[in-house]
Design a protein around this motif. Structure first.
Motif, PDB file in Angstrom:
ATOM      1  N   GLU A   1       3.541  11.730  11.923  1.00 49.25           N
ATOM      2  CA  GLU A   1       4.284  12.888  11.440  1.00 49.25           C
ATOM      3  C   GLU A   1       3.822  13.234  10.039  1.00 49.25           C
ATOM      4  N   ALA A   2       4.105  14.447   9.603  1.00 49.83           N
ATOM      5  CA  ALA A   2       3.759  14.865   8.248  1.00 49.83           C
ATOM      6  C   ALA A   2       4.343  13.884   7.243  1.00 49.83           C
ATOM      7  N   GLY A   3       3.492  13.434   6.304  1.00 49.82           N
ATOM      8  CA  GLY A   3       3.929  12.487   5.293  1.00 49.82           C
ATOM      9  C   GLY A   3       3.613  11.050   5.612  1.00 49.82           C
ATOM     10  N   ASP A   4       3.265  10.748   6.879  1.00 48.83           N
ATOM     11  CA  ASP A   4       2.908   9.378   7.232  1.00 48.83           C
ATOM     12  C   ASP A   4       1.636   8.967   6.499  1.00 48.83           C
ATOM     13  N   LEU A   5       1.573   7.687   6.150  1.00 48.50           N
ATOM     14  CA  LEU A   5       0.426   7.149   5.420  1.00 48.50           C
ATOM     15  C   LEU A   5      -0.552   6.511   6.402  1.00 48.50           C
ATOM     16  N   VAL A   6      -1.826   6.827   6.207  1.00 51.22           N
ATOM     17  CA  VAL A   6      -2.891   6.340   7.073  1.00 51.22           C
ATOM     18  C   VAL A   6      -3.966   5.698   6.195  1.00 51.22           C
ATOM     19  N   ALA A   7      -4.579   4.621   6.688  1.00 48.88           N
ATOM     20  CA  ALA A   7      -5.696   3.987   5.981  1.00 48.88           C
ATOM     21  C   ALA A   7      -6.969   4.152   6.794  1.00 48.88           C
ATOM     22  N   ILE A   8      -8.035   4.605   6.139  1.00 52.21           N
ATOM     23  CA  ILE A   8      -9.367   4.657   6.739  1.00 52.21           C
ATOM     24  C   ILE A   8     -10.128   3.461   6.188  1.00 52.21           C
TER      25      ILE A   8
ATOM     26  N   LEU B   1       0.822  -1.212   0.000  1.00 50.66           N
ATOM     27  CA  LEU B   1       0.000   0.000   0.000  1.00 50.66           C
ATOM     28  C   LEU B   1       0.853   1.258   0.000  1.00 50.66           C
ATOM     29  N   ALA B   2       1.993   1.214   0.656  1.00 45.22           N
ATOM     30  CA  ALA B   2       2.866   2.391   0.669  1.00 45.22           C
ATOM     31  C   ALA B   2       3.378   2.697  -0.737  1.00 45.22           C
ATOM     32  N   ALA B   3       3.790   1.654  -1.459  1.00 42.99           N
ATOM     33  CA  ALA B   3       4.254   1.856  -2.831  1.00 42.99           C
ATOM     34  C   ALA B   3       3.105   2.306  -3.729  1.00 42.99           C
TER      35      ALA B   3
END
Length: 426
Positions: free
Chosen positions: A364-371, A22-24
């Motif tokens: 932190e700014a730039g971190d990836l989050v999933a809803i 998911l990050a990629a």
């Protein structure tokens, strides 16, 4: 196929998303980004189809839940028809390969143009919700030389035990007609010679986590069917609606497909016609998520805020329904302290809030989050409020993915606008 409870991995993500990076994916396609898992959708529709195997039953997917063409095509490949509530949804379903005969047209406000289009393509059935609509279908069918096939949507006056804004089966709701009014229609059906009135329909609400209201409504539907049958009115179709709930948070469980099918079979024992079911959310909600990046942390005097690049225009449910969605930091805790945030978007509304007082690993700014749980009533309810273009949507299948709606550009969003230079007189 036995229905499985949605399982979460140690990273907090559903099993269907474990094989894809998911990050990629977010780095390549940008955020906010809707992601749909094809295996999860297939599993749900196959489980329901197998549960209904002992009945003469058809699945009519509620397109309003998620009308993305790739989702519709996947469901069409699995043998599902469509429940639609607009001319636009009708054309989406047809474009996805769903046969017109497998489409039912619901909704309290069908326009003359929509009725004519539905007759032209030969949809399977109208679900009629008012005397005015019945008269309109008769008028349009007669003018065209067509014969419309229709069911009466009854309002069984059953409390669905769900959110007030998604309850549809109580007497004060706008949907359907009373059993008394429906009875009068069948007694006087000769008044509408170009409408073949031979079906019943109900839908009591959405996000039902208990089958008790369903059983109560089915009992009232069955009693009315038997009454009509005894009076000589042949009923060819009974549409029991949809509304099955899903897991949005820990402790919630989706109703079991086999228990649901058993409730239908018991209530409609002896019925020799066609049974229709209209699941939407239950098929697709848990198969979707939104990837979004943290823009910044903001620490106020009383609360800490995590501002995401997704907003209420991308995912309206929390603002509209006070709905809960699990939120997961991609990468897990990663040794970070737990922090309690109000998780919000950048739109200029206090209602642009996804969660209040939610504990997450510090972001932190730039971190990836999933809803999570964003496969239904999510992208389909999106808007361009605050001039925010619509996000992209992708479908994943194992480790591979395909873009199923490209990200809207600013030029596309503004494309229909023009200066007030071409003045006319009405």
């Amino acid at each position: 196929m036995e229905q499985r409870v949605t399982r979460l991995g140690t990273n907090g993500l559903p099993e269907a998303f474990q094989q894809v990076d998911l990050a990629a994916l977010a780095a390549r396609e940008g955020t906010p980004l809707y992601v749909y898992a094809a295996p999860a959708i297939r599993e749900r529709v196959r489980g329901l189809r197998e549960a209904l195997a002992g009945l003469d039953a058809g699945i009519r997917y509620a397109v309003k839940a998620n009308g993305n063409g790739a989702v519709l095509r996947l469901l069409a490949e699995e043998g599902a028809g469509a429940d639609i509530v607009s001319g636009g949804e009708l054309q989406r379903a047809l474009r996805a390969g769903i046969a017109a005969a497998d489409i039912v047209f619901s909704g309290v406000g069908k326009s003359d143009a929509e009725i004519a289009l539905a007759l032209e393509v030969g949809i399977g059935r109208f679900n009629i919700e008012s005397r005015a609509e019945l008269d309109a279908i008769q008028r349009i069918a007669a003018a065209r030389g067509d014969r419309a096939v229709a069911s009466v949507r009854i309002n069984p006056d059953v409390d669905a035990q769900t959110h007030a804004k998604i309850s549809t089966g109580k007497a004060e709701n706008k949907f359907g007609v009373s059993i008394d009014e429906a009875r009068a229609w069948f007694a006087a059906k000769a008044q509408w010679p170009d409408v073949q009135l031979d079906g019943l329909h109900m839908h009591i609400g959405s996000q039902l986590l208990s089958l008790d209201p369903v059983r109560e409504a089915l009992a009232r539907m069955a009693a009315f069917w038997k009454e009509l049958d005894a009076a000589g009115h042949a009923i060819a179709s009974i549409d029991v609606g949809g509304g099955l709930g899903v897991r949005y948070r820990e402790g919630e469980h989706a109703p079991d497909a086999r228990e649901y099918a058993d409730a239908i079979a018991r209530a409609l024992a002896g019925f020799r016609g066609r049974i229709l079911v209209e699941p939407g959310r239950w098929l697709v909600a848990e198969a979707g998520l939104v990837l979004t990046r943290a823009m910044l942390e903001k620490h106020g005097e009383q609360r800490s805020f995590l501002v995401l690049d997704a907003a209420m225009n991308d995912l309206l449910r929390p603002s509209l329904y006070d709905a809960w969605h699990d939120i997961v930091r991609i990468g897990g805790a990663d040794g970070r302290d737990a922090t309690t945030y109000d998780v919000v978007g950048p739109v200029c509304e206090t209602g642009d809030t996804f969660a209040t007082g939610r504990t997450l690993p510090r972001c932190e700014a730039g971190d990836l989050v999933a809803i999570l749980g964003a496969g239904a009533y999510a992208a389909s309810m999106g808007s361009t409020y605050n001039s925010r273009p619509l996000p992209a949507e992708v479908m994943v299948d194992g480790a591979r993915y395909a873009v199923v709606r490209r990200r809207q550009s600013l030029e596309e969003m503004l494309g229909g606008e023009q200066p007030a230079t071409d003045w006319k007189t009405p």
